[in-house]
Enzyme design. Sequence first.
Site, PDB file in Angstrom:
ATOM      1  N   GLY A  72     -16.926  28.687 -30.585  1.00  0.00           N
ATOM      2  CA  GLY A  72     -17.898  29.487 -29.847  1.00  0.00           C
ATOM      3  C   GLY A  72     -18.225  30.806 -30.522  1.00  0.00           C
ATOM      4  N   THR A  73     -17.196  31.498 -30.992  1.00  0.00           N
ATOM      5  CA  THR A  73     -17.423  32.815 -31.578  1.00  0.00           C
ATOM      6  C   THR A  73     -18.305  32.739 -32.821  1.00  0.00           C
ATOM      7  OG1 THR A  73     -15.402  33.738 -30.674  1.00  0.00           O
ATOM      8  CG2 THR A  73     -16.269  34.792 -32.643  1.00  0.00           C
ATOM      9  N   SER A 200     -18.390  25.279 -27.356  1.00  0.00           N
ATOM     10  CA  SER A 200     -17.060  25.188 -27.955  1.00  0.00           C
ATOM     11  C   SER A 200     -16.296  23.996 -27.381  1.00  0.00           C
ATOM     12  CB  SER A 200     -16.289  26.476 -27.671  1.00  0.00           C
ATOM     13  OG  SER A 200     -14.978  26.359 -28.158  1.00  0.00           O
ATOM     14  N   THR A 238     -17.272  22.512 -46.473  1.00  0.00           N
ATOM     15  CA  THR A 238     -16.954  21.150 -46.023  1.00  0.00           C
ATOM     16  C   THR A 238     -16.582  21.165 -44.539  1.00  0.00           C
ATOM     17  OG1 THR A 238     -16.174  20.612 -48.231  1.00  0.00           O
ATOM     18  CG2 THR A 238     -15.453  19.164 -46.452  1.00  0.00           C
ATOM     19  N   CYS A 325      -4.281  46.141 -18.893  1.00  0.00           N
ATOM     20  CA  CYS A 325      -2.978  46.138 -19.556  1.00  0.00           C
ATOM     21  C   CYS A 325      -2.789  44.895 -20.413  1.00  0.00           C
ATOM     22  CB  CYS A 325      -1.868  46.199 -18.521  1.00  0.00           C
ATOM     23  SG  CYS A 325      -1.162  47.838 -18.390  1.00  0.00           S
TER      24      CYS A 325
END
Lengths: 388, 171
Positions: A72-73, A200, A238, A325
């Site tokens: 996806g990225t 993705s 490839t 966090c």
Amino acid sequence: MELIYFDHISGTPLHPHVKEAMIKYIKENGFGNPSSQHRLGDMAIETLNNARENVAKLINAKPEEIVFTSGGTESVNHAIKGVAFAKAKKGKHIITSNIEHQSVSRALRVLMRMGYEVTTLPVDSYGMIDPSDVKKAIKDDTILVTVMHANNEIGTIEPIDEIGKITRERGIVFHTDAVASCGNIPIDVNELNVDLLSLSANQFYGPPGVGALYIREKTPIFPLIDGGTQENNQRAGTQNMIGIVGLGKASELARIEMPERMEHLQNLKRYFLSKLNRIDDIVLNGHPEKSLPGLVSFSVEYVEGESMMIMLDEKGICVSTRSACASGSLRASHVLIAIGRDYATAQGTLLFSFGISNTMEQIDRAFVELEETIRFLRNISPLYKKKK
Amino acid sequence: MQYSDTVMEHFRSPKNVGRIENPDGIGEVGNPVCGDMMTITIKVKDDRIEDIKFETFGCGAAIAVSSMVTEMAKGKTLEEALKITNKSVAEQLGGLPKNKLHCSNLGADALHKAIMDYYAKKEGKAKEPKKFEKVDYIGEREGKCYCPYCDTELLTPAPFCKKCGKPLPSK
């Protein structure tokens, strides 16, 4: 202890048939380069074509409009930077929303440093973008609009088709990040009026590290990775054959099984929500109807998300949090702030994302632990005491 | 998970949870905007911390730090307790992940604040906090929090900016 996995938005387990297909390919070929002229190359090409056809069918595209990527990225980066570079002479203005995945917002940040101008549109309290805002934001030098299909933190499904009508009228390239939605809800690139779509494999029971970018014919776009002529000159190098076999199989299965999968996920979600109703001071995030079928985001007032997530993990229940966090930054989720949650509430957010092999019994068991966890942590919290 | 066994033990079964009624000293630190909040209450007898309790809104590390700092301070003289540092708390916990070190800062800060509060009350000169023009936001860009008055980056959640000393909003 039985492991309960409710974190499908972070990655889905491999479907057994996908696993089989990948193992079969490794045994039978596994190394053939589709660019080779000999028979092993031909075998690889056949495998590649078959996978490409399955991905194309999943989103009603033509096979030659599918480019395989590393996920996806990469697809998102390719779409955004590829169009920005190809159209740089025409204009440098790009429109997006304020709830996009980092792959979109950070790619745009790089372009801004290079002199591009980005308009970031707000969303309403459900995380929904208003298509008329897009219309108003368009300028003479607008070259690209990029809005996500479904949000990965709150599940809201955006009115992509309506935005697509606007961009089509104005001749502007339109990309949608469909990573969270593709393979989970029906997608037709022609109904959505998109020119580019990122997807993705590991969001729909395929392997991680492989994805695709849909590029409508004649869309002006540069490759992100330069080199050989692979992937219709759009992605050199490839191909990741084993991954692509998995993506192809996952696409085929998603297409065939989608109606029953969606029904199952919707039932699980409805059941979970009916139970969640019993706990005080819970805020649901996202659109009540226009939302991904298996995803529930909710904020638990007076407690922090990471502590809940770890406590559930201790009991064998894997969920996700968008707490500041946990992400290693001190900041609360930009999506939750965008839909108007205050910081303390945003910090107490949990994300449950169900999958096809989850059951009602698992929800029952997880819920007992969730209630116990919330009770335990609220008992420690100074904010809860102040409320009382 | 990236936490040590000791952190997990204290997180799972934290010691000294709660709030002492009519305490001799209260220490409140942090704010939920940038992360965590902690309240420590103490009961003092013959200059010794007879009882100590905490309440914390925060991540696993913050809760473990609270539990550990109360355990370390319990039964100690005030002078000894003032020597407990954020570093020694983190060490006692077998270390904390890098991105969680800021959580350990809260523990000793809250304890010291409670002790100072006790001294102030005892000497009968509880200071009125200085009045400032109030703001209700903390500046924030690119994942970092900034003081709304002097724009210094806030590395640790705290009720006051460490640079200019002005009170930070709790929400």
